[in-house]
Design a protein around this motif. Structure first.
Motif, PDB file in Angstrom:
ATOM      1  N   MET A   1       0.847  -1.189   0.000  1.00  0.00           N
ATOM      2  CA  MET A   1       0.000   0.000   0.000  1.00  0.00           C
ATOM      3  C   MET A   1       0.889   1.247   0.000  1.00  0.00           C
ATOM      4  O   MET A   1       0.993   1.953   1.003  1.00  0.00           O
ATOM      5  CB  MET A   1      -0.919  -0.028   1.221  1.00  0.00           C
ATOM      6  N   PRO A   2       1.559   1.529  -1.127  1.00  0.00           N
ATOM      7  CA  PRO A   2       2.416   2.716  -1.183  1.00  0.00           C
ATOM      8  C   PRO A   2       1.597   3.987  -1.388  1.00  0.00           C
ATOM      9  O   PRO A   2       0.602   3.997  -2.101  1.00  0.00           O
ATOM     10  CB  PRO A   2       3.304   2.438  -2.397  1.00  0.00           C
ATOM     11  N   ILE A   3       2.019   5.046  -0.731  1.00  0.00           N
ATOM     12  CA  ILE A   3       1.377   6.352  -0.838  1.00  0.00           C
ATOM     13  C   ILE A   3       2.466   7.397  -1.078  1.00  0.00           C
ATOM     14  O   ILE A   3       3.530   7.335  -0.452  1.00  0.00           O
ATOM     15  CB  ILE A   3       0.611   6.705   0.459  1.00  0.00           C
ATOM     16  N   TYR A   4       2.219   8.345  -1.953  1.00  0.00           N
ATOM     17  CA  TYR A   4       3.171   9.429  -2.213  1.00  0.00           C
ATOM     18  C   TYR A   4       2.551  10.735  -1.745  1.00  0.00           C
ATOM     19  O   TYR A   4       1.532  11.172  -2.277  1.00  0.00           O
ATOM     20  CB  TYR A   4       3.526   9.477  -3.702  1.00  0.00           C
ATOM     21  N   TRP A   5       3.192  11.344  -0.737  1.00  0.00           N
ATOM     22  CA  TRP A   5       2.632  12.522  -0.094  1.00  0.00           C
ATOM     23  C   TRP A   5       3.623  13.678  -0.046  1.00  0.00           C
ATOM     24  O   TRP A   5       4.843  13.464   0.050  1.00  0.00           O
ATOM     25  CB  TRP A   5       2.232  12.194   1.339  1.00  0.00           C
ATOM     26  N   THR A   6       3.078  14.893  -0.061  1.00  0.00           N
ATOM     27  CA  THR A   6       3.853  16.072   0.292  1.00  0.00           C
ATOM     28  C   THR A   6       3.945  16.135   1.813  1.00  0.00           C
ATOM     29  O   THR A   6       3.234  15.416   2.530  1.00  0.00           O
ATOM     30  CB  THR A   6       3.195  17.360  -0.224  1.00  0.00           C
ATOM     31  N   VAL A   7       4.790  17.020   2.329  1.00  0.00           N
ATOM     32  CA  VAL A   7       4.927  17.140   3.773  1.00  0.00           C
ATOM     33  C   VAL A   7       3.607  17.587   4.403  1.00  0.00           C
ATOM     34  O   VAL A   7       3.224  17.116   5.489  1.00  0.00           O
ATOM     35  CB  VAL A   7       6.086  18.092   4.137  1.00  0.00           C
ATOM     36  N   GLU A   8       2.874  18.459   3.710  1.00  0.00           N
ATOM     37  CA  GLU A   8       1.590  18.913   4.247  1.00  0.00           C
ATOM     38  C   GLU A   8       0.580  17.775   4.286  1.00  0.00           C
ATOM     39  O   GLU A   8      -0.210  17.655   5.234  1.00  0.00           O
ATOM     40  CB  GLU A   8       1.041  20.070   3.413  1.00  0.00           C
ATOM     41  N   GLU A   9       0.597  16.924   3.264  1.00  0.00           N
ATOM     42  CA  GLU A   9      -0.333  15.787   3.241  1.00  0.00           C
ATOM     43  C   GLU A   9      -0.017  14.805   4.361  1.00  0.00           C
ATOM     44  O   GLU A   9      -0.931  14.252   4.984  1.00  0.00           O
ATOM     45  CB  GLU A   9      -0.272  15.105   1.876  1.00  0.00           C
ATOM     46  N   LEU A  10       1.265  14.585   4.628  1.00  0.00           N
ATOM     47  CA  LEU A  10       1.626  13.707   5.739  1.00  0.00           C
ATOM     48  C   LEU A  10       1.120  14.270   7.058  1.00  0.00           C
ATOM     49  O   LEU A  10       0.499  13.552   7.852  1.00  0.00           O
ATOM     50  CB  LEU A  10       3.144  13.535   5.810  1.00  0.00           C
ATOM     51  N   LEU A  11       1.384  15.542   7.312  1.00  0.00           N
ATOM     52  CA  LEU A  11       0.967  16.149   8.572  1.00  0.00           C
ATOM     53  C   LEU A  11      -0.557  16.158   8.714  1.00  0.00           C
ATOM     54  O   LEU A  11      -1.086  15.931   9.803  1.00  0.00           O
ATOM     55  CB  LEU A  11       1.536  17.559   8.680  1.00  0.00           C
ATOM     56  N   ASN A  12      -1.240  16.404   7.613  1.00  0.00           N
ATOM     57  CA  ASN A  12      -2.705  16.381   7.659  1.00  0.00           C
ATOM     58  C   ASN A  12      -3.224  14.978   7.963  1.00  0.00           C
ATOM     59  O   ASN A  12      -4.218  14.821   8.692  1.00  0.00           O
ATOM     60  CB  ASN A  12      -3.286  16.886   6.338  1.00  0.00           C
ATOM     61  N   TYR A  13      -2.563  13.963   7.406  1.00  0.00           N
ATOM     62  CA  TYR A  13      -2.962  12.589   7.717  1.00  0.00           C
ATOM     63  C   TYR A  13      -2.732  12.284   9.200  1.00  0.00           C
ATOM     64  O   TYR A  13      -3.625  11.753   9.882  1.00  0.00           O
ATOM     65  CB  TYR A  13      -2.190  11.587   6.865  1.00  0.00           C
ATOM     66  N   LEU A  14      -1.555  12.604   9.705  1.00  0.00           N
ATOM     67  CA  LEU A  14      -1.266  12.342  11.115  1.00  0.00           C
ATOM     68  C   LEU A  14      -2.277  13.045  12.021  1.00  0.00           C
ATOM     69  O   LEU A  14      -2.637  12.524  13.077  1.00  0.00           O
ATOM     70  CB  LEU A  14       0.152  12.798  11.458  1.00  0.00           C
ATOM     71  N   ASN A  15      -2.745  14.179  11.581  1.00  0.00           N
ATOM     72  CA  ASN A  15      -3.708  14.938  12.380  1.00  0.00           C
ATOM     73  C   ASN A  15      -5.080  14.270  12.450  1.00  0.00           C
ATOM     74  O   ASN A  15      -5.905  14.636  13.290  1.00  0.00           O
ATOM     75  CB  ASN A  15      -3.852  16.352  11.807  1.00  0.00           C
ATOM     76  N   THR A  16      -5.339  13.279  11.580  1.00  0.00           N
ATOM     77  CA  THR A  16      -6.613  12.543  11.650  1.00  0.00           C
ATOM     78  C   THR A  16      -6.569  11.403  12.662  1.00  0.00           C
ATOM     79  O   THR A  16      -7.609  10.789  12.932  1.00  0.00           O
ATOM     80  CB  THR A  16      -7.012  11.957  10.271  1.00  0.00           C
ATOM     81  N   TRP A  17      -5.412  11.093  13.201  1.00  0.00           N
ATOM     82  CA  TRP A  17      -5.316   9.987  14.162  1.00  0.00           C
ATOM     83  C   TRP A  17      -6.218  10.260  15.363  1.00  0.00           C
ATOM     84  O   TRP A  17      -6.236  11.368  15.913  1.00  0.00           O
ATOM     85  CB  TRP A  17      -3.883   9.826  14.657  1.00  0.00           C
ATOM     86  N   SER A  18      -6.940   9.253  15.791  1.00  0.00           N
ATOM     87  CA  SER A  18      -7.786   9.409  16.974  1.00  0.00           C
ATOM     88  C   SER A  18      -6.947   9.724  18.207  1.00  0.00           C
ATOM     89  O   SER A  18      -7.379  10.476  19.088  1.00  0.00           O
ATOM     90  CB  SER A  18      -8.627   8.152  17.198  1.00  0.00           C
ATOM     91  N   ALA A  19      -5.739   9.180  18.287  1.00  0.00           N
ATOM     92  CA  ALA A  19      -4.863   9.453  19.436  1.00  0.00           C
ATOM     93  C   ALA A  19      -4.452  10.920  19.480  1.00  0.00           C
ATOM     94  O   ALA A  19      -4.255  11.483  20.566  1.00  0.00           O
ATOM     95  CB  ALA A  19      -3.635   8.560  19.385  1.00  0.00           C
ATOM     96  N   VAL A  20      -4.298  11.541  18.318  1.00  0.00           N
ATOM     97  CA  VAL A  20      -3.978  12.967  18.277  1.00  0.00           C
ATOM     98  C   VAL A  20      -5.129  13.771  18.861  1.00  0.00           C
ATOM     99  O   VAL A  20      -4.930  14.725  19.626  1.00  0.00           O
ATOM    100  CB  VAL A  20      -3.664  13.408  16.832  1.00  0.00           C
ATOM    101  N   LYS A  21      -6.357  13.382  18.517  1.00  0.00           N
ATOM    102  CA  LYS A  21      -7.527  14.085  19.043  1.00  0.00           C
ATOM    103  C   LYS A  21      -7.657  13.879  20.553  1.00  0.00           C
ATOM    104  O   LYS A  21      -7.998  14.807  21.293  1.00  0.00           O
ATOM    105  CB  LYS A  21      -8.797  13.611  18.334  1.00  0.00           C
ATOM    106  N   HIS A  22      -7.367  12.662  21.011  1.00  0.00           N
ATOM    107  CA  HIS A  22      -7.422  12.389  22.449  1.00  0.00           C
ATOM    108  C   HIS A  22      -6.349  13.189  23.191  1.00  0.00           C
ATOM    109  O   HIS A  22      -6.591  13.721  24.285  1.00  0.00           O
ATOM    110  CB  HIS A  22      -7.237  10.893  22.715  1.00  0.00           C
ATOM    111  N   TYR A  23      -5.149  13.263  22.626  1.00  0.00           N
ATOM    112  CA  TYR A  23      -4.050  14.042  23.220  1.00  0.00           C
ATOM    113  C   TYR A  23      -4.454  15.510  23.315  1.00  0.00           C
ATOM    114  O   TYR A  23      -4.257  16.165  24.350  1.00  0.00           O
ATOM    115  CB  TYR A  23      -2.798  13.886  22.355  1.00  0.00           C
TER     116      TYR A  23
END
Length: 244
Positions: A183-205
């Motif tokens: 499952m390869p994905i090609y992302w810009t730095v902004e796309e990576l950060l936006n993805y990480l920001n969807t993590w439920s653990a990020v919201k809980h933190y």
């Protein structure tokens, strides 16, 4: 089932990774009939959209009306606000039942009872998911630290099933060994950060501490990104397939 995603449904639809076409080619090849499919916990309808290209009719259910509002509206997709365990018309029978990146939230016994009620005798049941992404170099170290140290106390207990590649979930079906898929994905730095920001653990933190934990790694992400606009990331693709 927990609902960790309704409050940021638009971001979830926009920034989550997509499954490779090889996954759908494999599933469509082993399903004998392609009349009706049921995509359980469809979220933003990513899988339902792909199923609609092949199946005459797709039922796509989710407990979140907000998530369904972000899904593609097509004539042969029926969206319904409904939990995975909720009983419905036993006469609705499906050639393929899929659940992607969600089964770890379910009551397994209740959900599997539903699958056995609604899967046709020659139908296929597929559990799909992915675990934490990886990349090359120091950036990978930053991401793994963010996952295993910074956000680790804030993940729901059910996250363990993904870390265990869905191998530890009960699976009371005649299992079919699937191919190994990437499952390869090609992302810009902004796309990576936006993805990480969807993590439920990020919201809980964020809720617990009043600040977004991405601030703790953002400088290091940019530092180790390199000269390329896009970088390759790989998610371990999890797949269990079975029949009655």
């Amino acid at each position: 089932m927990k609902d960790n995603f309704s409050n940021h449904a638009a971001d979830y639809a926009k920034f989550r990774p997509t499954y490779p076409q090889e996954l759908y080619v494999y599933l469509f090849d082993i399903v004998q009939q392609k009349s009706k499919a049921w995509d359980v916990a469809t979220g933003n309808g990513q899988v339902a959209f792909e199923l609609s290209k092949v199946f005459d009719e797709v039922l796509a259910t989710d407990l979140s009306a907000e998530q369904l509002a972000e899904a593609p509206q097509l004539k042969n997709i029926i969206y319904r606000v409904q939990t995975a365990e909720e009983r419905f018309d036993d006469n609705e029978q499906f050639d393929l039942i899929t659940v992607a990146q969600a089964i770890h939230w379910f009551d397994f016994d209740a959900f599997y009872k539903q699958v056995k009620h609604h899967l046709k005798p020659d139908g296929i049941f597929a559990v799909i998911g992915y675990s934490v992404l990886e990349t090359l170099g120091e950036l990978n170290t930053v991401i793994q630290h963010f996952y295993k140290v910074i956000t680790d106390p804030y993940w729901d207990p059910e996250r363990k099933y993904l870390d265990e590649n869905y191998k530890s979930i009960p699976f009371p079906f005649k299992e079919i060994e699937p191919p190994k898929l990437t499952m390869p994905i090609y992302w810009t730095v902004e796309e990576l950060l936006n993805y990480l920001n969807t993590w439920s653990a990020v919201k809980h933190y964020e809720k617990a501490n009043g600040k977004n934990p991405l601030r703790l790694i953002q400088d290091d992400v940019y530092k180790h990104w390199g000269a390329r606009e896009k970088r390759e990331f790989n998610f371990p693709l999890l797949l269990r397939v079975g029949k009655l």
